[in-house]
Design a protein around this motif. Structure first.
Motif, PDB file in Angstrom:
ATOM      1  N   LEU A 194      83.241  23.748  10.552  1.00 43.66           N
ATOM      2  CA  LEU A 194      83.897  24.575  11.758  1.00 43.66           C
ATOM      3  C   LEU A 194      84.188  23.595  13.006  1.00 43.66           C
ATOM      4  CD1 LEU A 194      81.875  28.013  11.357  1.00 43.66           C
ATOM      5  CD2 LEU A 194      84.277  27.513  10.895  1.00 43.66           C
ATOM      6  N   LEU A 195      83.082  22.749  13.181  1.00 48.61           N
ATOM      7  CA  LEU A 195      83.205  22.015  14.330  1.00 48.61           C
ATOM      8  C   LEU A 195      84.554  20.921  14.445  1.00 48.61           C
ATOM      9  CD1 LEU A 195      81.446  20.991  16.927  1.00 48.61           C
ATOM     10  CD2 LEU A 195      81.000  18.991  15.344  1.00 48.61           C
ATOM     11  N   LEU A 234      87.037  21.824  12.582  1.00 49.38           N
ATOM     12  CA  LEU A 234      88.326  22.712  12.720  1.00 49.38           C
ATOM     13  C   LEU A 234      88.653  23.239  14.044  1.00 49.38           C
ATOM     14  CD1 LEU A 234      90.466  24.527  11.103  1.00 49.38           C
ATOM     15  CD2 LEU A 234      88.641  26.438  11.437  1.00 49.38           C
ATOM     16  N   PHE A 235      87.707  23.481  14.941  1.00 48.80           N
ATOM     17  CA  PHE A 235      87.864  23.631  16.285  1.00 48.80           C
ATOM     18  C   PHE A 235      88.326  22.692  17.142  1.00 48.80           C
ATOM     19  CE2 PHE A 235      84.493  27.435  15.477  1.00 48.80           C
ATOM     20  CZ  PHE A 235      85.761  28.077  15.033  1.00 48.80           C
ATOM     21  N   LEU A 245      91.857  21.905  16.477  1.00 51.05           N
ATOM     22  CA  LEU A 245      92.767  22.750  17.069  1.00 51.05           C
ATOM     23  C   LEU A 245      92.919  22.525  18.652  1.00 51.05           C
ATOM     24  CD1 LEU A 245      91.793  26.068  15.421  1.00 51.05           C
ATOM     25  CD2 LEU A 245      93.879  24.715  14.991  1.00 51.05           C
ATOM     26  N   ASP A 246      91.463  22.146  19.192  1.00 53.88           N
ATOM     27  CA  ASP A 246      91.688  21.992  20.582  1.00 53.88           C
ATOM     28  C   ASP A 246      92.391  20.544  21.024  1.00 53.88           C
ATOM     29  OD1 ASP A 246      90.999  22.750  23.108  1.00 53.88           O
ATOM     30  OD2 ASP A 246      89.048  21.875  23.028  1.00 53.88           O
ATOM     31  N   TRP A 264      83.571  17.814  22.001  1.00 54.82           N
ATOM     32  CA  TRP A 264      82.888  18.541  20.719  1.00 54.82           C
ATOM     33  C   TRP A 264      82.110  17.704  20.219  1.00 54.82           C
ATOM     34  CZ3 TRP A 264      84.270  23.321  19.412  1.00 54.82           C
ATOM     35  CH2 TRP A 264      85.261  24.187  20.065  1.00 54.82           C
ATOM     36  N   HIS A 321      83.126  25.243  27.104  1.00 58.93           N
ATOM     37  CA  HIS A 321      84.517  25.524  27.199  1.00 58.93           C
ATOM     38  C   HIS A 321      84.760  26.529  28.668  1.00 58.93           C
ATOM     39  CE1 HIS A 321      88.558  25.934  25.589  1.00 58.93           C
ATOM     40  NE2 HIS A 321      88.392  27.291  25.898  1.00 58.93           N
ATOM     41  N   PHE A 357      79.591  26.485  21.356  1.00 61.87           N
ATOM     42  CA  PHE A 357      79.386  25.986  20.007  1.00 61.87           C
ATOM     43  C   PHE A 357      78.469  24.871  20.202  1.00 61.87           C
ATOM     44  CE2 PHE A 357      80.765  24.536  15.664  1.00 61.87           C
ATOM     45  CZ  PHE A 357      80.822  25.779  14.871  1.00 61.87           C
TER      46      PHE A 357
END
Lengths: 387, 204
Positions: free
Chosen positions: A27-28, A30-31, A34-35, A48, A56, A66
């Protein structure tokens, strides 16, 4: 107490924790990917991966959203090692699994060391130019230089980070005055006051000395683009025992240092790209930008440089080109770019003491997998032969 | 097995907690002085330098700027932090073209001899002695400006290169106009370059 200890151990050695952490890692990634659309690769790495908690900004306030890369990777590392310590058994049958896990542990450690120790600089050389320092692409410093001596400079380099602490008096033994940051802009544009067009936003500029008193400051949003850099500006006031010596506006946009005399010595003041000096020098003899005949399509970039040490121990020519960096004194010099109509080379200078670790860990994991699957295959074929 | 495990767990948690704390420190060191400044591209390029900077004399030289008129076939090049302006002159049939770089720095930046020799060095030409400088420089009086230009050619090193460089003292600063590129392109552009120099005027 003992029950608590057992619970603590059970938590850290559990496979459930491993699976949970691996899911969080996915997930890290992935996020963070995207960021990256908003932040670019450097900021994403810091936000991240090289953090314990991902903060954030929501309506101007940093909110933890996260667990960061250090947190997940760190726990994964503890989990792996702890599980091994708990369940370790030295048998040939398990050697493959142990090699694979050993490689993985090494990989995680390598990334931690890279994050902590790696430094990336760049070295720009015009043809014929000699330099014994590289400059940071991302970090800056306030250089206060005692320029009195005809052959040497005494440099006091104040990291940019310290300029953000406004009002904090910076006292350094090498300086007969104190440096007090008064304002800091992470990215700003400067213009002569008389040239400022109507409608261009400017902030108050209390500079009283040097070139800065004639300039107007326009703060700009921080850029995260990979091919752009922020040009910070700061206002610093100098204080001697007799009081203020003046407020100077410094910026990486001003390429000439500002001069002043104090205590019988000559000084220069400049906010510049952070420098890393080396005990040797590189001279660019020739930069070549070969193209395929009749086209503008690049074929090869190469820099012929001369490496010299003051003691004469080394004096040799080196050809640096794509995938053929110069490795010297713990640094790697890659051909990274060129400029100035092919007469300036840009070398990326990387210091990464742990650069070998990923190779070793991949080798260990490959051997482990070969061992493990080989053993299974051998067992299977034996069984089959017996049947 | 229990003892090493608990030691390991507490040690790694402390390392994790501590590894986040890194503070940067002020350093003082002595270095040899750098040789005379090499104005063009001596700092990393800052692509996001404000577009307005290109037309002001702030970054590199104080004081008022210069205006000029360029031939139509000279195309404005990408903005660079150290440059006042860049113009690209295309070569024939896709061959490499030439580039005109405009920079300005406070003072005389070492004087004409040092700068001409810097350009000569970039073409791998031997430096001129002071006595030979006058013969190498061509003087032009353009309105209130008094400027010198020099033509340098390096035929030996293929591809042959040629440089037309002008030094324009103006308002306490020195402006440099350096047209650099393949020998044939620069030689062909010489009339246009001289016309360009004739168009220079103080900005105000």
């Amino acid at each position: 107490m003992r029950a608590l200890y057992l619970e603590f151990v059970r938590f850290f050695v559990s496979l459930r924790l491993t699976v949970g952490l691996l899911a969080l890692s996915a997930l890290l990634v992935l996020f963070a990917t995207l960021d990256q659309v908003h932040l670019g690769i450097w900021a994403v790495q810091e936000k991240w991966f090289r953090s314990f908690i991902v903060l954030h900004e929501l309506k101007g306030f940093p909110v933890p959203v996260f667990p960061g890369g250090y947190f997940i990777g760190g726990l994964l590392l503890i989990n792996l090692v702890a599980a091994h310590l708990k369940r370790f058994a030295l048998t040939w049958k398990k050697a493959g699994i142990q090699l694979v896990h050993g490689g993985l542990i090494l990989l995680l450690l390598g990334e931690l060391l890279t994050g902590l120790l790696q430094e990336e600089y760049q070295l720009r050389l015009d043809e014929g130019q000699t330099r014994n320092y590289s400059e940071s692409w991302r970090f800056n410093e306030l250089a206060v230089v005692d320029d009195t001596n005809a052959t040497t400079d005494i440099v006091t380099a104040i990291p940019e980070q310290l300029l953000t602490d406004l009002g904090n008096e910076l006292q350094v033994p090498a300086l007969p005055f104190r440096v007090v940051p008064r304002a800091y802009y992470p990215n700003a544009s400067l213009m002569l006051k008389e040239n400022v067009p109507a409608g261009r936003p400017v902030v108050d500029n209390p500079a009283t000395a040097g070139l800065g008193a004639r300039l107007a400051i326009t703060p700009l949003p921080i850029t995260y683009q990979q091919d752009q850099r922020n040009l910070p500006a700061a206002l610093v006031e100098l204080f001697g025992p007799e009081g203020s010596l003046g407020t100077y506006l410094v910026s990486t946009m001003l390429t000439e240092p500002q001069r002043f005399s104090y205590a019988g010595r000559e000084w220069t003041l400049a906010l510049r790209f952070r420098r890393a000096y080396k005990p040797y020098a590189l001279t660019l003899i020739d930069f070549s930008h070969d193209r395929y005949a009749g086209t503008e399509i690049p074929k090869n970039f190469s820099s012929r440089v001369r490496l010299t040490t003051p003691d004469g121990r080394d004096d040799r020519e080196v050809l640096i080109y794509m995938n053929n960096p110069l490795r010297y004194d713990g640094l790697t010099f890659y051909q990274a770019g060129f400029d100035n109509n092919d007469k300036t080379t840009v070398l990326q200078v990387v210091h990464n003491p742990s650069w070998l670790i990923p190779y070793i860990s991949c080798l260990l994991m490959t051997l482990g997998l070969l061992w493990q699957f080989g053993a299974h295959l051998l067992g299977f074929s034996r069984k089959r032969a017996a049947a | 097995m229990r003892r090493p495990l608990s030691v390991f767990l507490s040690a790694s948690l402390s390392v994790l907690a501590l590894s986040g704390c890194r503070r940067e420190e002020i350093q003082t060191y002595t270095v040899k002085k750098e040789p005379a400044a090499t104005p063009v591209a001596s700092a990393p390029v800052a692509p996001n330098a404000d577009a307005a900077m290109r037309n002001t004399a702030v970054t590199t030289a104080e004081g008022p700027g210069l205006n000029w008129t360029t031939p139509a076939h000279w195309k404005p090049g990408p903005e660079k932090a150290m440059r006042k302006a860049t113009f690209l002159i295309p070569g024939v049939n896709g061959a490499p073209g030439a580039e005109l770089a405009v920079t300005a720095f406070p003072g005389d930046v070492g004087g004409p001899l040092a700068n001409v020799n810097r350009w000569r060095g970039q073409l791998s030409l031997p430096p001129l002695a002071e006595g030979d400088l006058t013969a190498a420089l061509n003087h032009l009086d353009v309105g209130p400006l008094h400027l010198d230009y020099v033509e340098l050619a390096a035929a030996g090193s293929p591809p042959a290169r040629r440089v037309l460089g002008a030094l324009v003292p103006h308002a306490g600063a020195t402006w440099f106009f350096k047209l650099d590129g393949p020998d044939a392109v620069v030689a062909q552009e010489k009339p246009a370059f001289l016309a360009f120099l004739q168009s220079l005027r103080p900005a105000n």
